[in-house]
Scaffold this motif. Sequence first.
Motif, PDB file in Angstrom:
ATOM      1  N   ASN A 309      80.966-114.495 -72.442  1.00  0.00           N
ATOM      2  CA  ASN A 309      81.705-115.630 -73.006  1.00  0.00           C
ATOM      3  C   ASN A 309      83.212-115.455 -72.884  1.00  0.00           C
ATOM      4  OD1 ASN A 309      79.429-117.071 -73.744  1.00  0.00           O
ATOM      5  ND2 ASN A 309      79.319-116.177 -75.780  1.00  0.00           N
ATOM      6  N   GLU A 310      83.665-114.188 -72.828  1.00  0.00           N
ATOM      7  CA  GLU A 310      85.089-113.889 -72.668  1.00  0.00           C
ATOM      8  C   GLU A 310      85.493-113.817 -71.197  1.00  0.00           C
ATOM      9  OE1 GLU A 310      87.678-113.314 -74.936  1.00  0.00           O
ATOM     10  OE2 GLU A 310      86.315-114.170 -76.406  1.00  0.00           O
ATOM     11  N   GLY A 311      84.519-114.032 -70.308  1.00  0.00           N
ATOM     12  CA  GLY A 311      84.821-113.970 -68.872  1.00  0.00           C
ATOM     13  C   GLY A 311      84.808-112.561 -68.320  1.00  0.00           C
ATOM     14  N   LEU A 338      74.038-112.853 -68.720  1.00  0.00           N
ATOM     15  CA  LEU A 338      74.795-112.400 -67.549  1.00  0.00           C
ATOM     16  C   LEU A 338      74.901-113.511 -66.514  1.00  0.00           C
ATOM     17  CD1 LEU A 338      76.159-109.977 -66.145  1.00  0.00           C
ATOM     18  CD2 LEU A 338      73.922-109.413 -65.158  1.00  0.00           C
ATOM     19  N   MET A 339      73.801-114.201 -66.295  1.00  0.00           N
ATOM     20  CA  MET A 339      73.789-115.298 -65.334  1.00  0.00           C
ATOM     21  C   MET A 339      74.740-116.411 -65.773  1.00  0.00           C
ATOM     22  SD  MET A 339      70.371-116.918 -63.719  1.00  0.00           S
ATOM     23  CE  MET A 339      69.724-117.441 -65.282  1.00  0.00           C
ATOM     24  N   ASP A 340      74.750-116.709 -67.065  1.00  0.00           N
ATOM     25  CA  ASP A 340      75.642-117.740 -67.601  1.00  0.00           C
ATOM     26  C   ASP A 340      77.102-117.341 -67.402  1.00  0.00           C
ATOM     27  OD1 ASP A 340      76.079-120.212 -68.913  1.00  0.00           O
ATOM     28  OD2 ASP A 340      76.424-119.187 -70.809  1.00  0.00           O
ATOM     29  N   GLY A 341      77.393-116.038 -67.580  1.00  0.00           N
ATOM     30  CA  GLY A 341      78.754-115.548 -67.368  1.00  0.00           C
ATOM     31  C   GLY A 341      79.225-115.783 -65.941  1.00  0.00           C
ATOM     32  N   TYR A 342      78.365-115.491 -64.968  1.00  0.00           N
ATOM     33  CA  TYR A 342      78.719-115.735 -63.565  1.00  0.00           C
ATOM     34  C   TYR A 342      78.902-117.233 -63.288  1.00  0.00           C
ATOM     35  CZ  TYR A 342      77.967-110.904 -62.016  1.00  0.00           C
ATOM     36  OH  TYR A 342      78.071-109.554 -61.828  1.00  0.00           O
ATOM     37  N   LEU A 344      79.816-119.576 -65.397  1.00  0.00           N
ATOM     38  CA  LEU A 344      81.057-120.056 -66.006  1.00  0.00           C
ATOM     39  C   LEU A 344      82.270-119.732 -65.144  1.00  0.00           C
ATOM     40  CD1 LEU A 344      80.400-119.137 -69.759  1.00  0.00           C
ATOM     41  CD2 LEU A 344      80.509-121.440 -68.794  1.00  0.00           C
ATOM     42  N   GLN A 345      82.163-118.667 -64.331  1.00  0.00           N
ATOM     43  CA  GLN A 345      83.251-118.303 -63.424  1.00  0.00           C
ATOM     44  C   GLN A 345      83.086-118.927 -62.044  1.00  0.00           C
ATOM     45  OE1 GLN A 345      83.774-114.050 -63.297  1.00  0.00           O
ATOM     46  NE2 GLN A 345      84.684-113.980 -65.327  1.00  0.00           N
ATOM     47  N   GLY A 346      82.019-119.689 -61.878  1.00  0.00           N
ATOM     48  CA  GLY A 346      81.783-120.336 -60.584  1.00  0.00           C
ATOM     49  C   GLY A 346      81.251-119.389 -59.518  1.00  0.00           C
ATOM     50  N   ARG A 347      80.799-118.208 -59.931  1.00  0.00           N
ATOM     51  CA  ARG A 347      80.286-117.208 -58.984  1.00  0.00           C
ATOM     52  C   ARG A 347      78.779-117.405 -58.815  1.00  0.00           C
ATOM     53  NH1 ARG A 347      83.078-111.965 -61.742  1.00  0.00           N
ATOM     54  NH2 ARG A 347      81.871-110.807 -60.169  1.00  0.00           N
ATOM     55  N   TYR A 377      75.229-124.981 -60.883  1.00  0.00           N
ATOM     56  CA  TYR A 377      75.265-125.763 -59.628  1.00  0.00           C
ATOM     57  C   TYR A 377      75.881-127.143 -59.857  1.00  0.00           C
ATOM     58  CZ  TYR A 377      72.537-122.401 -56.896  1.00  0.00           C
ATOM     59  OH  TYR A 377      72.126-121.281 -56.217  1.00  0.00           O
ATOM     60  N   CYS A 378      75.555-127.753 -60.994  1.00  0.00           N
ATOM     61  CA  CYS A 378      76.123-129.083 -61.294  1.00  0.00           C
ATOM     62  C   CYS A 378      77.640-129.004 -61.444  1.00  0.00           C
ATOM     63  CB  CYS A 378      75.487-129.659 -62.561  1.00  0.00           C
ATOM     64  SG  CYS A 378      73.797-130.235 -62.344  1.00  0.00           S
ATOM     65  N   ARG A 379      78.132-127.940 -62.079  1.00  0.00           N
ATOM     66  CA  ARG A 379      79.584-127.767 -62.234  1.00  0.00           C
ATOM     67  C   ARG A 379      80.280-127.648 -60.881  1.00  0.00           C
ATOM     68  NH1 ARG A 379      82.051-125.392 -66.855  1.00  0.00           N
ATOM     69  NH2 ARG A 379      80.773-125.529 -68.726  1.00  0.00           N
ATOM     70  N   LYS A 380      79.594-127.014 -59.918  1.00  0.00           N
ATOM     71  CA  LYS A 380      80.156-126.849 -58.574  1.00  0.00           C
ATOM     72  C   LYS A 380      79.846-128.050 -57.675  1.00  0.00           C
ATOM     73  CE  LYS A 380      81.615-123.261 -57.117  1.00  0.00           C
ATOM     74  NZ  LYS A 380      83.009-122.771 -56.984  1.00  0.00           N
ATOM     75  N   LYS A 381      79.204-129.062 -58.272  1.00  0.00           N
ATOM     76  CA  LYS A 381      78.799-130.286 -57.567  1.00  0.00           C
ATOM     77  C   LYS A 381      77.826-130.006 -56.424  1.00  0.00           C
ATOM     78  CE  LYS A 381      82.651-133.167 -58.970  1.00  0.00           C
ATOM     79  NZ  LYS A 381      83.660-134.163 -58.597  1.00  0.00           N
TER      80      LYS A 381
END
Length: 615
Positions: A309-311, A338-342, A344-347, A377-381
């Motif tokens: 959550n802190e990146g 861990l997956m959510d963390g990646y 959120l960073q677009g990785r 994936y939706c965030r990255k369109k």
Amino acid sequence: MKIKGFLLGHFLSSSSITTRISGNSLFMSNSPFFFIVRHFCTKSVSNRNSREKVKLGLGNIRNLDDALSVYDDMSSTRPLPNVKQFNQLLSRVVNLKEYSSAIYLFKDISCNMGIYVDEYTMNIAINSYCLSNRADFGFSILGWFFKLGCVPNVITFSTLLKGLFRENKINEAQKLFRKMVKEELCELSVVTYGTVIDGLCKAGNVAMAIELLGVMEKGRRTCKPDTHIYNMIIDGLCKDRMVDSALKLFDEMSEKGIPPNVVTYSALICGLCNLSRWSEAKMLLEEMIGYKIYPNEITFSSLVDALCNEGLVDEAEEVIHIMKQQNVTPNVVTYNSLMDGYCLQGRMDEARNVFESMSNKNIAHDVQSYNILINGYCRKKKIDDAMHLFREIPQKGLKHNVATYNTVLQGLFRCGRDSCALKLFDELQVIGLKPDFYTFCNVLDGLCRNSQVERALLLLDALEHKGGGDNHHHISYYSIVMDGLCKAKKLDAARAIFSGLASKGLQPNVVTYNILIKGSCQNGLLDEAKDILLKMEEASVLPDEITYNAIVKGNLKGGKYEEAAKLFEEMDAKGFSLDSFTFELLLGLLETTEPNPTVLKMIQKFAPNTVKQKL
């Protein structure tokens, strides 16, 4: 006519049978009662009066059908088994989470079969009602106690308290507890206090839980708070971000000789991580290991989640490495974090690798695993990748939930695929899922984003007439449509919605006011924007940074530099700053051949070095 222990005439005429459970008629095919009747009507009526068979059956109940088969044998045995065996059966049915069936069997045992039920039986019935979110029916069983000459005990009242808290009936639970204390209805135990403290903490009333802790400490020796009681309050304080108070309570535990356990440390470490107090969290982790209290999957998962959550995803990977070294196996929750963390960073490649690695480690994905990756994936369109995963969910034996649909709806709308989104919205309702607040927000926002404000208005009108609570009547829905109307240059329609809010019992919030101020400024109606700002303050709705930036920007665009400077001073005094768009507009004005002195003064206050470079 008798069917294996049931009098059919009584069965069909019994008033209790006409009740509805969970909104289903008793004789509907999805009713537990229909299942019970069908079971007994299809069983053979051969004589199986074997006590040994009953005992063996009680130890081998795996599902409701097994339980009903045993009940069939018990009801056919003569003489009838004693109440303890019936209690054992009812307990098994409750453990199977077949609460409605347990209630029905209780009624048949006590009313039809003539078994003299005891306190244990009645407590099971109360627990079944409470677990069915019908504590009110649980209270009706109290009448049975008095009718049978029994006295409700501490288990009875603790169960009712838990049922009231479960239904979020906090006031009623507190009244019952006060009555128990004042009238000495039973001898209170640590479990009773724990039930009330846990309920208060989960309801966000930690202060009252701490007061109750003080009462326990001053009370009887047999009712002193233990580690479990302290853990509830420490966890509640940490979730309310009151970690310093939780640490103080933690110190008090040590002073009183109450040993902390892994739950205590996990709650504190999670609370510290959520406030980015990493060094203190590390010290606690080292301390607990020093005391030979070894972190479990909850401790490590909390750390991983907080770091992500802190990146700090790479640090979270290191925690998972340490976790494995400590022979603690990461679970689906750990990898989801861990997956959510990646994501959120677009990785997304790394997030996908984590997702794939779970299968290699024989860790089954849950619907949340899919939701996280779909959202990324939706965030990255990358909507096609998101849709592929969405369609894969049922193939893996999982079920979509409302959160899955909400994520995909938002993604489709933001990629301009509004027709696909609307089909998905229809599909959600056809399969029986209930749209929630976020569903409607996504659809209204998506329609407005895709220049379909008229359809958004139709949906808003449908929600108005549908009723049924906050889900269909929320200020956010109106704010979204007002924003869409303002962007479509239909300010009159936005004003009309705003004017009608009071008649609908809704109060505009800062977001609603900001939308109207921004719309007025975009249409050059600066005086109107100023009037809205005044009305906003009169309504005790405090303007925020967005409010001031919108109106300052509007005045700068309109050439009203003095008014913009005056508002800038006001926002600066309140601790607000210019956003990047407003500052860029100011810099653009600085590039003119003869920059306005007021503009220069504003920039000088905000960024003095920029003015020096220009001059």
